[in-house]
Design a protein around this motif. Sequence first.
Motif, PDB file in Angstrom:
ATOM      1  N   ARG A 213      -2.630  13.246  -2.495  1.00  0.00           N
ATOM      2  CA  ARG A 213      -1.815  11.823  -2.295  1.00  0.00           C
ATOM      3  C   ARG A 213      -1.106  12.834  -2.654  1.00  0.00           C
ATOM      4  O   ARG A 213      -1.054  12.402  -4.320  1.00  0.00           O
ATOM      5  CB  ARG A 213      -2.540  11.206  -2.830  1.00  0.00           C
ATOM      6  N   GLN A 217      -0.491   6.973  -4.835  1.00  0.00           N
ATOM      7  CA  GLN A 217      -1.412   6.035  -4.443  1.00  0.00           C
ATOM      8  C   GLN A 217      -0.037   5.645  -3.317  1.00  0.00           C
ATOM      9  O   GLN A 217      -0.035   4.322  -2.642  1.00  0.00           O
ATOM     10  CB  GLN A 217      -1.366   4.500  -5.440  1.00  0.00           C
ATOM     11  N   ARG A 218       1.065   6.168  -3.224  1.00  0.00           N
ATOM     12  CA  ARG A 218       2.890   5.370  -2.314  1.00  0.00           C
ATOM     13  C   ARG A 218       2.490   6.842  -1.491  1.00  0.00           C
ATOM     14  O   ARG A 218       2.013   7.994  -2.211  1.00  0.00           O
ATOM     15  CB  ARG A 218       3.389   5.424  -3.588  1.00  0.00           C
ATOM     16  N   TYR A 221      -0.594  10.516   3.137  1.00  0.00           N
ATOM     17  CA  TYR A 221      -1.974  11.853   2.447  1.00  0.00           C
ATOM     18  C   TYR A 221      -2.589  12.002   3.727  1.00  0.00           C
ATOM     19  O   TYR A 221      -2.427  12.086   5.100  1.00  0.00           O
ATOM     20  CB  TYR A 221      -2.821  10.776   1.473  1.00  0.00           C
ATOM     21  N   GLN A 248      -0.142   7.045   5.871  1.00  0.00           N
ATOM     22  CA  GLN A 248       0.568   7.016   4.864  1.00  0.00           C
ATOM     23  C   GLN A 248       0.151   5.413   4.608  1.00  0.00           C
ATOM     24  O   GLN A 248       0.129   4.146   5.088  1.00  0.00           O
ATOM     25  CB  GLN A 248       1.977   6.340   6.168  1.00  0.00           C
ATOM     26  N   ALA A 249       0.554   5.015   3.057  1.00  0.00           N
ATOM     27  CA  ALA A 249       0.037   4.260   1.529  1.00  0.00           C
ATOM     28  C   ALA A 249       1.552   3.085   1.394  1.00  0.00           C
ATOM     29  O   ALA A 249       2.518   3.960   1.051  1.00  0.00           O
ATOM     30  CB  ALA A 249      -0.783   4.322   0.715  1.00  0.00           C
ATOM     31  N   HIS A 250       1.951   2.796   1.620  1.00  0.00           N
ATOM     32  CA  HIS A 250       2.632   1.348   1.246  1.00  0.00           C
ATOM     33  C   HIS A 250       2.165   0.586  -0.144  1.00  0.00           C
ATOM     34  O   HIS A 250       1.156  -0.025  -0.400  1.00  0.00           O
ATOM     35  CB  HIS A 250       3.445   0.292   1.796  1.00  0.00           C
ATOM     36  N   LEU A 251       2.676   0.930  -1.288  1.00  0.00           N
ATOM     37  CA  LEU A 251       2.203   0.096  -2.384  1.00  0.00           C
ATOM     38  C   LEU A 251       3.439  -1.225  -2.924  1.00  0.00           C
ATOM     39  O   LEU A 251       3.994  -0.929  -3.651  1.00  0.00           O
ATOM     40  CB  LEU A 251       1.691   0.719  -3.325  1.00  0.00           C
ATOM     41  N   GLN A 256       0.431  -4.828   0.137  1.00  0.00           N
ATOM     42  CA  GLN A 256      -0.345  -3.412   0.541  1.00  0.00           C
ATOM     43  C   GLN A 256      -0.785  -3.113   1.489  1.00  0.00           C
ATOM     44  O   GLN A 256      -1.428  -3.457   1.975  1.00  0.00           O
ATOM     45  CB  GLN A 256      -1.271  -3.205  -0.862  1.00  0.00           C
ATOM     46  N   THR A 258      -2.245   0.256   4.363  1.00  0.00           N
ATOM     47  CA  THR A 258      -2.272   1.698   5.256  1.00  0.00           C
ATOM     48  C   THR A 258      -2.040   1.465   6.285  1.00  0.00           C
ATOM     49  O   THR A 258      -2.143   0.563   7.178  1.00  0.00           O
ATOM     50  CB  THR A 258      -3.961   2.161   4.658  1.00  0.00           C
ATOM     51  N   GLU A 260      -3.301   5.013   9.496  1.00  0.00           N
ATOM     52  CA  GLU A 260      -3.842   5.968   9.355  1.00  0.00           C
ATOM     53  C   GLU A 260      -4.764   7.001  10.864  1.00  0.00           C
ATOM     54  O   GLU A 260      -4.998   5.827  11.358  1.00  0.00           O
ATOM     55  CB  GLU A 260      -4.935   5.890   8.098  1.00  0.00           C
TER      56      GLU A 260
END
Length: 446
Positions: A213, A217-218, A221, A248-251, A256, A258, A260
């Motif tokens: 990552r 956490q954003r 990954y 791809q993660a959005h926080l 929140q 993801t 994948e």
Amino acid sequence: MNPGLLVAALLAEPGLCGPVTPLSPPDPAAAAPYVEVAEAEQAAGDTETALVAWREVLRRDPRNARARAALKTLCRGDWAEEQAEAAAASLLSGLSHFERGEDAAAAAAFHEALAEPELVDTASFFLGVLALREGRTDEAGTFFDAAATSPDEGLARRAGELRLRAAREGRVSFSGRLGGEYDSNVDLAPDGTLRQGGSGDGVSTALAELSVRPWGQRGPYARVSGNYRGHLRFPGFDLAGAGGALGQAHLGPVLQGTVEYGLDYLALGGAPYLLAHRLRGAARVPVGPVVLEGSAAVRREDFLVTAYEGYSGWRGTMRLDAEWSPTESLTLSAGWCGGLLRTYDLALGYVEHGPRAGLSLGLGPGLRMLGEVGYSPRGYQNFDNPLGARREDGILDASAVLEWDVSRHWSVQASMGWRGASSNVPELSYGRFTGGLALVWSRGLF
């Protein structure tokens, strides 16, 4: 550099009784030389040099009681009151920025709040959360260590939990799992159908996973993994697999999520068995006192064994849960889960859906229990000529896991599960029990 030379260079600094902005992260060991200089200069009557030195102590060690007492004395109490007011205002400003997702501004404000010892615990906790989000796990661990000494039991417990998480995560992290279990039905078909000759067996399991990552956490990954499942009596049912995922993660401050894509490969008894492509999306958002979480996935499955090629096709799943935490140690959840299987052999395709309920219970420091139960009526979509019926099943699933964090990187997991399947074709009804014990190691490598 001689600390006295640095102190002398800073004599012209204005506002010697004003707020002190701490360094990030704190470094109490580096404050010791400045303590010696400050005490010597104060004893010699050089107030300005002593003030500069004591300020350097507080920059490196915001909790230093000797430095705060000296500054209070030298500044006749004005500094302490002004700094406390400024630090409190900075903490409130930081919380406001934090809630809006303005991380850079929040971090700056929380650093200013560190100047007030009574606020160090709270400010350190939120600085740790911000550092963890960005993958700066070593820095996050330092802040969580400071927050874990708080007299506020709730804050200290939460900081301890996140300290453990910081040790196990990072921009690059690795985890491994070794275990053993008993499985009362080792040769179920891909849809869970009972096959003749089913029998219990002991199973050894192994799993390794590497995740990357780059931005914490954003952002994007990647993950790769390998697994093995070996049987004591029936080696023909041994499973070995490998897989990978890109996501791809959005926080955000509220939402929140993801998205994948993954690819999985399995070998059965040493021969190619399954190749699957999958796409999954998930989102999590608080709504009042509850948290809503939803996910949807689609998976293209190609079975590479003649006996199972009729199961090849498309599998889709959806799930929606609502979580509620009446206490800090207890979280309850309830929701709905559905699935659709479209196969080459039309008689094997089905639709199922039903309720789910779960709980997460903290039993003590590093000890927790997870449980879930669900029921899904399953209706097959076509008449099965060999069976002489159109199947209708009911699937009851129940599971429980006990996790114990024995150290910063090691944990032990004990698990058990039950599946009870009823069917309008009596010979396809069955019960399946699994139970096992595993040792898990996880560490953030960078």
